[in-house]
Design a protein around this motif. Structure first.
Motif, PDB file in Angstrom:
ATOM      1  N   THR B 360      41.711  83.338 -19.170  1.00  0.00           N
ATOM      2  CA  THR B 360      43.095  83.203 -18.551  1.00  0.00           C
ATOM      3  C   THR B 360      43.582  84.747 -18.528  1.00  0.00           C
ATOM      4  N   THR B 361      43.784  85.338 -19.999  1.00  0.00           N
ATOM      5  CA  THR B 361      44.104  86.627 -20.163  1.00  0.00           C
ATOM      6  C   THR B 361      43.365  87.663 -19.327  1.00  0.00           C
ATOM      7  N   ALA B 362      41.988  87.414 -19.507  1.00  0.00           N
ATOM      8  CA  ALA B 362      41.044  88.457 -18.772  1.00  0.00           C
ATOM      9  C   ALA B 362      41.402  88.648 -17.273  1.00  0.00           C
ATOM     10  N   GLY B 367      43.439  91.496 -12.862  1.00  0.00           N
ATOM     11  CA  GLY B 367      44.158  91.124 -11.670  1.00  0.00           C
ATOM     12  C   GLY B 367      45.174  92.097 -11.599  1.00  0.00           C
ATOM     13  N   ARG B 368      45.919  92.334 -12.500  1.00  0.00           N
ATOM     14  CA  ARG B 368      46.993  93.454 -12.692  1.00  0.00           C
ATOM     15  C   ARG B 368      46.436  94.939 -12.364  1.00  0.00           C
ATOM     16  N   ASP B 393      43.053  89.073  -3.401  1.00  0.00           N
ATOM     17  CA  ASP B 393      44.444  89.816  -3.017  1.00  0.00           C
ATOM     18  C   ASP B 393      44.424  90.952  -3.758  1.00  0.00           C
ATOM     19  N   ALA B 394      44.309  92.218  -3.130  1.00  0.00           N
ATOM     20  CA  ALA B 394      44.827  93.404  -4.247  1.00  0.00           C
ATOM     21  C   ALA B 394      46.208  93.554  -4.293  1.00  0.00           C
ATOM     22  N   ASP B 395      46.947  93.122  -3.404  1.00  0.00           N
ATOM     23  CA  ASP B 395      48.525  93.357  -3.363  1.00  0.00           C
ATOM     24  C   ASP B 395      49.078  92.597  -4.372  1.00  0.00           C
ATOM     25  N   THR B 396      48.646  91.405  -4.590  1.00  0.00           N
ATOM     26  CA  THR B 396      49.196  90.420  -5.454  1.00  0.00           C
ATOM     27  C   THR B 396      48.626  90.480  -6.990  1.00  0.00           C
ATOM     28  N   GLY B 397      47.071  91.249  -6.935  1.00  0.00           N
ATOM     29  CA  GLY B 397      46.626  91.129  -8.129  1.00  0.00           C
ATOM     30  C   GLY B 397      45.591  89.568  -8.089  1.00  0.00           C
ATOM     31  N   THR B 398      45.246  89.238  -7.317  1.00  0.00           N
ATOM     32  CA  THR B 398      44.968  87.534  -7.423  1.00  0.00           C
ATOM     33  C   THR B 398      43.176  87.861  -7.376  1.00  0.00           C
ATOM     34  N   VAL B 399      42.640  87.793  -8.617  1.00  0.00           N
ATOM     35  CA  VAL B 399      41.088  87.836  -8.757  1.00  0.00           C
ATOM     36  C   VAL B 399      40.319  86.755  -9.324  1.00  0.00           C
ATOM     37  N   ARG B 400      39.110  86.452  -9.385  1.00  0.00           N
ATOM     38  CA  ARG B 400      38.274  85.879 -10.166  1.00  0.00           C
ATOM     39  C   ARG B 400      37.304  86.526 -10.808  1.00  0.00           C
ATOM     40  N   LEU B 401      37.169  85.942 -11.895  1.00  0.00           N
ATOM     41  CA  LEU B 401      35.786  86.664 -12.650  1.00  0.00           C
ATOM     42  C   LEU B 401      34.638  86.324 -12.486  1.00  0.00           C
ATOM     43  N   ARG B 402      33.817  87.453 -12.120  1.00  0.00           N
ATOM     44  CA  ARG B 402      32.546  87.138 -11.735  1.00  0.00           C
ATOM     45  C   ARG B 402      31.646  86.216 -12.642  1.00  0.00           C
TER      46      ARG B 402
END
Lengths: 399, 425
Positions: B360-362, B367-368, B393-402
């Motif tokens: 979660t933290t990662a 994302g940030r 979404d880079a603008d909102t910092g939405t990512v998923r760990l590979r």
């Protein structure tokens, strides 16, 4: 500080082309009668006419203080204090003059304004009470280059009043008239100086106020344009405001509004007359006073009197200040400037003082509220000729 | 003769009651000359190569070539030595029983290369002992004004305690600078970064052994181009003020705040090591007692000092105003580097959380980081992050760990995290 009065027709500028500087040599310094360029004596009063000489060199404003004005720390070569980081005041932002031990002035930027548009220029004879000229000009902050113009104006007027010294002939009345006439010439010169320093082009042309006090033997003549002021602050009794502001507030006071209300009203700082290319009329109003008792002649800008307007209150302030600074004119002027800054320093502050009578008051007076003034009167001196004089002690408005 | 200049980027306007002043100060050096060739004194170089058992095979061969390439760059007349590192480090050159250094010339260079060619992989890893030996070797030449080392490792510091390593780092601090390199994926970035940070050097990953020689050559060439042996950043703040932080922000992010050495009660000195022809940016933040609207004061003098001589100065100012259009503006350089510093922190925190299994933290931190990299135009960081996370979404910092991530990609992201892009001025 002041904004030019909105009710005045700014188009009433001076006549085209004609603004010759009136040469003092063309009028008798004693009685103001017209004289020829080569005359050795005045046709009217018989006064000996000496050619106008260049004014004696005046002490230049002090260089940038190496000690910080805020904390006393050392100022670094980069212009800021090494302790508190305050910007060192420039020569223009804070300067003093002490042409003689009995005459001094301090001109200071204050706190709120980014530059010092006040100016002053002094002259004094070495002998106390002999002859002094104190000029203060307050640049109108809404105009361009008024800091340059105000200093040029003050110096031009001072230089003229220094040389146009009525000779010791004639009566007190003729000398008074001659000085009042010289005052008009000096204001012409000051006005020309402002115009010479007015940047061409759009924008508000440079403008400033004018107030001058001339002390000659025991006679005081004051002239002014605008809202810079002259006070007579005798050691005993209440002080007197000698000038009457050319301001919207003064017009209201004349119409019956209480001084405190008028001077704090929305247009309190609008002046109705000033020096500058757009000034409709710059003829000074003058008044005179025979100095018959010891005291102080004070000439100041509104940076001081905004915080202390009435003559009586000014007397109290001066005595209170002297109780900590002592009676050296420069220390006292400095103390008054510090006091105005302590009240907020909302405007540029200029205080010029000339001591009349013995260097320190002979005794405390019943009206004094200062706790420390008694110690200053330990060396009583007999009242001497410098201020014993004929005439009424009251202000006598000549024009 | 080296010349320095300083340029300040800031918004000096503070709102009524405002207290915090931020400024970026760019210090530029030109005409630095070469190491040991200027009036500042003699220069010394030590090449420290990991020769522990794990280096066996292509790594030790590559290390031999890399050390030789570095020696080729050492200028004639510069003092040097080579240390072979294991759990029992030895002075590989000069071959003497006591710690010593020799001056470089063509004959000595050939001898040194021969010594390096005889490296063999054996033993364990105790980097603290390498640093202790290097400290003694540098001390054998008292005339040195400039001391620099390159340290290469391939593994974890297994054969001494973290405390022993810390003690060795503290002993070396201020005595020499050290650029650190790790080869392969079996070393710990955080551990080696600790050495590099304390010893005012860089840390980087050499992913493939065959890249080692070029990297060493580049490090040594850069070291030889540093003709100013030592300079210190000085930050003055007025009486009653507080220096919130002093940070180098370009070319890399380094927090200098804890390195303060008192010059006088109002001035702190922060060691910056040696200088070549280069520019470094510093972010200085000072908290002042608020003054009234219309007042102005100096918030800080930021100076570079060589010895006791101040060679460049930038003035940071504060001017209180009630004009919102003036006070609300954030200086673009301050905004850029504030983002870059936060980017470095987000990457390091994110990778640490990922290593600890805190998904979660990662995800939040990385994302940030993606968001900040995009905002500050750090394309290099974005492409490194892309190997670790899927960017929705880079603008909102939405990512998923590979799911499958190469260890080397993670290490590359970590070591590069402190590298900043310059603000577009």
């Amino acid at each position: 500080m002041t904004g030019t009065g909105s009710g005045v027709d700014a188009e009433a500028t001076r006549e085209e082309g004609g603004m010759p500087l009136v040469d003092v040599a063309l009028s008798c310094p004693a009685c103001s009668a017209p004289i020829g360029e080569s005359d050795r004596f005045c046709e009217a009063c018989g006064a000996e006419l000496t050619p106008a000489v260049a004014p004696p060199p005046q002490a230049a404003p002090v260089a940038v203080a190496r000690a910080c004005h805020e904390c006393g720390g050392v100022v670094a070569p980069d212009g800021y204090c090494t302790q508190c980081g305050a910007e060192a005041v420039s020569e223009r932002d804070h300067f003093v003059e002490t042409p003689a031990p009995w005459v001094a002035a301090v001109c200071d930027r204050g706190i709120r304004h980014s530059r010092n548009e006040d100016a002053m220029a002094l002259h004094a004879g070495a002998e106390p009470g002999s002859h002094a000229v104190l000029v203060v000009c307050d640049g109108v902050s809404s105009s361009t280059d008024s800091d340059v113009a105000s200093l040029a104006a003050a110096r031009a007027a001072r230089d003229l009043l220094t040389v146009s010294r009525p000779q010791a002939l004639g009566t007190a009345a003729t000398r008074r008239n001659a000085t009042a006439r010289a005052m008009e010439v000096a204001v012409d010169a000051a006005n020309d100086a402002v115009i010479r320093n007015t940047t061409a082009g759009p924008g508000n042309p440079a403008s400033c106020t004018f107030v001058a006090a001339v002390i000659q033997e025991s006679q005081l003549v004051v002239g002014w344009v605008g809202d810079s002021r002259a006070y007579w602050l005798p050691d005993a009794g209440a002080g007197q405001l000698l000038s009457v502001d050319d301001s919207f507030a003064a017009e209201q006071i004349a119409a019956g509004v209480a001084r405190a209300d008028a001077e704090n009203g929305p247009q309190a700082h609008a002046i109705t007359r000033w020096l500058g290319i757009d000034a409709p009329d710059h003829t000074p109003r003058t008044t005179s006073l025979d100095l018959t008792e010891p005291g102080w002649v004070m000439v100041c800008s509104d940076g001081l009197w905004n915080y202390c307007s009435e003559g009586e209150a000014m007397s109290v302030l001066l005595r209170d200040t002297a109780s900590t600074t002592g009676y050296a004119p420069l220390d006292l002027a400095d103390g008054l400037v510090d006091w105005a800054n302590a009240q907020g320093g909302q405007d540029n502050i200029t205080v010029a003082l000339a001591r009349v009578g013995p260097p320190t008051p002979v005794s405390t007076t019943p009206t004094s509220t200062a706790p420390g003034t008694a110690e200053a009167g330990t060396t009583p001196e007999p009242a001497q000729a410098a201020y014993q004089q004929e005439g009424t002690p009251d202000g006598n408005v000549l024009s | 003769m080296a010349t320095f200049s300083a340029e300040v980027f800031q918004n000096e306007f503070l709102p009524d009651g405002g207290t915090d002043v931020h400024a970026i100060v760019t210090v530029t050096c030109s005409g630095a000359g070469e190491a040991g060739q200027t009036d500042s004194g003699e220069a010394g170089e030590i090449v420290i190569v990991d020769t522990s058992g794990s280096m066996k095979g292509e790594n030790i061969v590559a290390a031999q070539q890399a050390a030789a390439a570095a020696l080729d760059q050492v200028l004639d007349g510069v003092w040097f030595a080579v240390i072979a590192g294991s759990h029992l480090p030895r002075l590989a050159f000069p071959v003497t029983p006591e710690p010593a250094m020799v001056r470089m010339d063509s004959q000595v260079r050939a001898q040194a290369k021969a010594a390096v060619g005889s490296f063999f992989a054996d033993g364990g890893t105790a980097m603290g002992t390498w640093l202790r030996l290097a400290t003694k070797v540098f001390a054998s030449v008292p005339t040195l004004a400039q001391r620099h080392a390159i340290l290469l490792t391939d593994g974890i510091n297994q054969h001494e305690s973290p405390q022993e390593l810390s003690a060795a780092i503290e002993q070396a601090r201020g005595l020499f600078q050290c650029d650190c390199r790790g080869v392969g994926e079996d070393w710990q970035v955080a551990e080696v970064r600790r050495i590099a940070t304390a010893l005012l050097g860089s840390v980087d990953l050499i992913a493939r052994p065959e890249d080692m020689a070029a990297d060493f050559e580049q490090i040594m060439r850069q070291a030889m181009g540093r003709g100013v042996a030592e300079a210190s950043l000085r930050v003055w703040a007025p009486q009653g003020a507080e220096v919130l932080f002093v940070r180098q922000v370009a070319p890399t992010v380094e927090d200098l705040t804890p390195r303060r050495q008192e010059v006088n009660p109002l001035t702190g000195g922060y060691p910056t090591g040696s200088w070549g022809d280069e520019a470094r940016d510093y972010h200085v933040a000072v908290r002042l007692p608020a003054k009234s609207v219309g007042q102005e004061q100096l918030a800080s003098r930021v100076q570079l000092a060589v010895g006791d001589t101040v060679v460049a100065q930038g003035l940071v100012k504060a001017l209180w105003s009630n004009d919102d259009t003036l006070t609300a503006r954030i200086d673009p350089a301050v905004a850029h580097y504030t983002g870059q510093a936060e980017l470095a922190e987000a990457i390091q925190d994110g990778l640490a959380a990922k290593a600890a299994g805190d998904t979660t933290t990662a995800t939040a931190k990385l994302g940030r980081a993606v968001q900040l990299a995009a905002q500050t135009g750090n394309d290099e960081a974005t492409s490194r992050l892309r190997k670790i996370v899927e960017i929705d979404d880079a603008d909102t910092g939405t990512v998923r760990l590979r799911r499958a991530v190469s260890k080397l990609d993670e290490m590359a992201l970590d070591t590069a995290s402190t590298k900043t892009t310059r603000v577009r001025k």
